[in-house]
Design a protein around this motif. Structure first.
Motif, mmCIF file in Angstrom:
data_model
loop_
_atom_site.group_PDB
_atom_site.id
_atom_site.type_symbol
_atom_site.label_atom_id
_atom_site.label_comp_id
_atom_site.label_asym_id
_atom_site.label_seq_id
_atom_site.Cartn_x
_atom_site.Cartn_y
_atom_site.Cartn_z
ATOM 1 N N ALA A 1 7.169 -14.428 6.606
ATOM 2 C CA ALA A 1 6.670 -15.478 5.712
ATOM 3 C C ALA A 1 5.720 -14.907 4.660
ATOM 4 N N GLN A 2 4.842 -13.982 5.089
ATOM 5 C CA GLN A 2 3.896 -13.391 4.135
ATOM 6 C C GLN A 2 4.606 -12.550 3.092
ATOM 7 N N VAL A 3 5.599 -11.760 3.540
ATOM 8 C CA VAL A 3 6.338 -10.912 2.598
ATOM 9 C C VAL A 3 7.083 -11.767 1.584
ATOM 10 N N GLN A 4 7.757 -12.821 2.074
ATOM 11 C CA GLN A 4 8.493 -13.692 1.166
ATOM 12 C C GLN A 4 7.556 -14.408 0.205
ATOM 13 N N ALA A 5 6.402 -14.869 0.725
ATOM 14 C CA ALA A 5 5.432 -15.524 -0.152
ATOM 15 C C ALA A 5 4.890 -14.558 -1.197
ATOM 16 N N SER A 6 4.639 -13.318 -0.772
ATOM 17 C CA SER A 6 4.139 -12.309 -1.700
ATOM 18 C C SER A 6 5.160 -12.007 -2.785
ATOM 19 N N ARG A 7 6.434 -11.962 -2.384
ATOM 20 C CA ARG A 7 7.484 -11.696 -3.376
ATOM 21 C C ARG A 7 7.625 -12.861 -4.349
ATOM 22 N N TRP B 1 8.123 -6.913 9.777
ATOM 23 C CA TRP B 1 7.132 -6.748 10.826
ATOM 24 C C TRP B 1 6.072 -5.742 10.379
ATOM 25 N N THR B 2 4.884 -5.964 10.857
ATOM 26 C CA THR B 2 3.854 -4.921 10.842
ATOM 27 C C THR B 2 3.623 -4.560 12.302
ATOM 28 N N TYR B 3 3.881 -3.292 12.652
ATOM 29 C CA TYR B 3 3.866 -2.942 14.074
ATOM 30 C C TYR B 3 3.510 -1.477 14.279
ATOM 31 N N SER B 4 3.134 -1.181 15.529
ATOM 32 C CA SER B 4 2.878 0.205 15.929
ATOM 33 C C SER B 4 3.577 0.470 17.253
ATOM 34 N N TYR B 5 4.065 1.684 17.395
ATOM 35 C CA TYR B 5 4.615 2.169 18.673
ATOM 36 C C TYR B 5 3.621 3.198 19.210
ATOM 37 N N GLY B 6 3.077 2.947 20.418
ATOM 38 C CA GLY B 6 2.107 3.865 21.003
ATOM 39 C C GLY B 6 2.490 4.230 22.426
ATOM 40 N N PRO B 7 2.032 5.373 22.908
ATOM 41 C CA PRO B 7 2.403 5.827 24.248
ATOM 42 C C PRO B 7 1.630 5.101 25.345
ATOM 43 N N VAL C 1 7.734 8.767 20.287
ATOM 44 C CA VAL C 1 6.611 8.476 21.176
ATOM 45 C C VAL C 1 6.865 9.048 22.561
ATOM 46 N N MET C 2 8.074 8.876 23.079
ATOM 47 C CA MET C 2 8.391 9.334 24.429
ATOM 48 C C MET C 2 8.321 10.855 24.543
ATOM 49 N N GLN C 3 8.514 11.558 23.443
ATOM 50 C CA GLN C 3 8.423 13.018 23.452
ATOM 51 C C GLN C 3 6.979 13.498 23.341
ATOM 52 N N GLY C 4 6.040 12.572 23.255
ATOM 53 C CA GLY C 4 4.639 12.959 23.183
ATOM 54 C C GLY C 4 4.211 13.430 21.815
ATOM 55 N N ARG C 5 4.896 12.987 20.777
ATOM 56 C CA ARG C 5 4.581 13.447 19.419
ATOM 57 C C ARG C 5 3.718 12.447 18.651
ATOM 58 N N GLY C 6 3.044 11.573 19.385
ATOM 59 C CA GLY C 6 2.101 10.674 18.725
ATOM 60 C C GLY C 6 2.621 9.258 18.600
ATOM 61 N N SER C 7 1.887 8.467 17.826
ATOM 62 C CA SER C 7 2.204 7.057 17.615
ATOM 63 C C SER C 7 2.823 6.855 16.234
ATOM 64 N N THR C 8 3.330 5.654 15.997
ATOM 65 C CA THR C 8 3.873 5.301 14.681
ATOM 66 C C THR C 8 3.178 4.053 14.168
ATOM 67 N N TRP C 9 3.200 3.875 12.863
ATOM 68 C CA TRP C 9 2.635 2.680 12.230
ATOM 69 C C TRP C 9 3.558 2.255 11.098
ATOM 70 N N HIS C 10 3.874 0.957 11.040
ATOM 71 C CA HIS C 10 4.812 0.440 10.050
ATOM 72 C C HIS C 10 4.280 -0.890 9.530
ATOM 73 N N GLU C 11 4.093 -0.968 8.227
ATOM 74 C CA GLU C 11 3.522 -2.170 7.619
ATOM 75 C C GLU C 11 4.579 -2.880 6.796
ATOM 76 N N ASN C 12 4.783 -4.161 7.116
ATOM 77 C CA ASN C 12 5.784 -4.991 6.427
ATOM 78 C C ASN C 12 7.137 -4.285 6.364
ATOM 79 N N GLN C 13 7.558 -3.767 7.504
ATOM 80 C CA GLN C 13 8.811 -3.023 7.620
ATOM 81 C C GLN C 13 9.964 -4.011 7.834
ATOM 82 N N LEU C 14 11.041 -3.824 7.068
ATOM 83 C CA LEU C 14 12.234 -4.640 7.257
ATOM 84 C C LEU C 14 12.989 -4.142 8.483
ATOM 85 N N VAL C 15 13.075 -5.002 9.497
ATOM 86 C CA VAL C 15 13.836 -4.681 10.703
ATOM 87 C C VAL C 15 14.703 -5.906 11.004
ATOM 88 N N PRO C 16 15.914 -5.978 10.457
ATOM 89 C CA PRO C 16 16.764 -7.160 10.661
ATOM 90 C C PRO C 16 17.157 -7.301 12.124
#
Length: 452
Positions: free
Chosen positions: A197-203, A169-175, A142-157
């Protein structure tokens, strides 16, 4: 990237060096407002709010960080901070070349004591060392100006409550635009929602569905799920397919896939269950099935239930069919009935009377011949009434023979030759042969008697 990590490390050292913080803050281009915005940028009204993080940000010594005093921040940063502090959605900001951390109350709910509130104002690499291999490249992009990111139900311990917890997490990184910053990007806006909680319930739900599917497939009982008023076959397990001759039924109406079942009245039963919402149960129901097209028919006997499937509004949307093929049991019961009938006919034709005594309840069931020997009007009698018909000189001996059989002497068998007083007063000599047996209801004495 390696070069990106070196740059973040260099920024982290400069951000944490006590003797250079103020120098960096004063010399950083992003901390110097342009002349046209001097009056507006000197205000700290953007930090207003009654939340915990608003209070913490107002009381934080920002002059000890590369950002400098809050009144000197860039207008774009002030706008993002204002938005962050006034929304109830979790928001995080990484600002400047060091990724100085800021977040709101909603985001703090996902942090443990290891992070909150210590990461406020900290460089990104110091705040998130355990996940830097994940988020570092995303921030760099993002800092290099190459756009945004999108992550759905991403495991980030993250470190939370004393351990590295698996957090989704479901998250986006934007400039965050800043025309005076390199690449025109002053920082990274993080919009996120913890979905652990949603991911665990879904599993758990997926695992439960897998288990139910396995039970459905492996069940010895036959199972079918029908949908809609026309009873379209949605699922059928192997036991059911075997019952109907392994014909193709999935996605077809019962009327088309099993016309012989409809002709035998099963279709009308399904219609009534779907209409009324009341289950239907059957025991030993006869079903004639044609295992192969044009082939011979097979007679089966089934125990089954038609159970309506209702939606959240209580409306019937389908029928669950579950049952078992009891043809073998039915055949055995029929053979037993025939055998009993033959035995009864043999006993009656030889003038033998049969009896069945429930010793626990003192009740006797007499055949017609035995009833006539006693002179009783009914086939059901009381044991004491039967003993009362014995000759007084024989009664004690016969009762003792019965007690010995009950105790198991002589394999529970007994034979007796005694006198019987008919209700008419006539005296008869009787031979009796019997045996005491154990069944689920207790001890029983069964046998035969004849007039000699």
């Amino acid at each position: 990237t390696t070069s990106g990590r070196r740059r973040w490390n260099a920024g982290r050292r400069s951000a944490r060096a006590p003797d250079t913080r103020r120098v960096v803050a004063q010399s950083a281009p992003s901390s110097e407002p342009d002349d046209g915005a001097s009056a507006a940028s000197s205000s700290t009204a953007f930090l207003a709010g009654d939340g915990e993080m608003a209070a913490r940000m107002r009381g934080f010594d920002w002059s000890a960080t590369p950002l400098g005093a809050a009144a000197q921040w860039r207008p774009s940063l002030k706008a993002m901070v204002r938005m962050m502090l006034t929304t109830r959605h979790p928001v995080f900001i990484f600002w400047g070349p060091h990724g100085i951390c800021m977040y709101n109350d909603a985001y703090s709910a996902s942090l443990g004591p290891e992070k909150h509130p210590s990461i406020l104002g900290a460089p990104a690499l110091d705040a998130w060392p355990e996940i830097w291999h994940i988020i570092g490249p995303q921030i760099e992009l993002v800092m290099q100006g190459r756009g945004s990111t999108w992550h759905e139900n991403q495991l980030v311990p993250i470190m939370r409550h004393g351990r590295l917890a698996d957090v989704y997490w479901t998250y986006s990184y934007g400039p965050i635009d800043d025309e005076q910053a390199p690449n025109g990007i002053g920082g990274v806006l993080v919009l996120c929602t913890e979905t652990t909680a949603q991911v665990q319930a879904s599993r758990r739900l997926a695992l439960e569905r897998e288990r139910l599917a396995a039970l459905f497939e492996q069940a010895p009982t036959f199972m079918v799920i029908l949908r809609g008023p026309e009873h379209v076959v949605e699922l059928a397990n192997p036991s059911y397919l075997q019952l109907i001759g392994d014909r193709s039924v999935i996605g077809r109406r019962v009327a088309d896939a099993l016309p012989e079942a409809v002709a035998q009245g099963f279709g009308a039963l399904l219609d009534e269950v779907y209409r009324s919402g009341r289950p239907y149960r059957a025991t030993g129901s006869r079903f004639i099935v044609q295992a192969e097209p044009g082939g011979p028919t097979i007679e089966r006997f089934l125990d089954f239930v038609y159970q309506p499937i209702v939606d959240s509004r209580g409306a019937v949307e389908g029928i669950f069919v579950v049952g078992v093929d009891v043809s073998e049991r039915h055949g055995a019961e029929r053979a037993l009935r025939l055998s009993q009938e033959r035995l009864r006919m043999a006993v009656e034709s030889s003038n033998l009377g049969s009896f069945d005594v429930d010793l626990a309840r003192g009740r006797v069931r007499l055949s017609e011949t035995a009833r006539e020997l006693f002179g009783f009007a009914e086939a059901d009698a009381d044991l004491e009434a039967c003993f009362a018909r014995l000759h007084p000189d024989d009664r004690a001996r016969v009762e003792e023979l019965v007690q010995r059989a009950v105790r198991g002497e002589g394999d529970g068998s007994l034979r007796s030759h005694h006198r019987l007083l008919h209700t008419s007063g006539a005296l008869r000599w009787i031979d009796l042969s019997g045996r005491v047996l154990d069944d689920a209801d207790g001890k029983r004495l069964i046998g035969v008697m004849w007039d000699v």
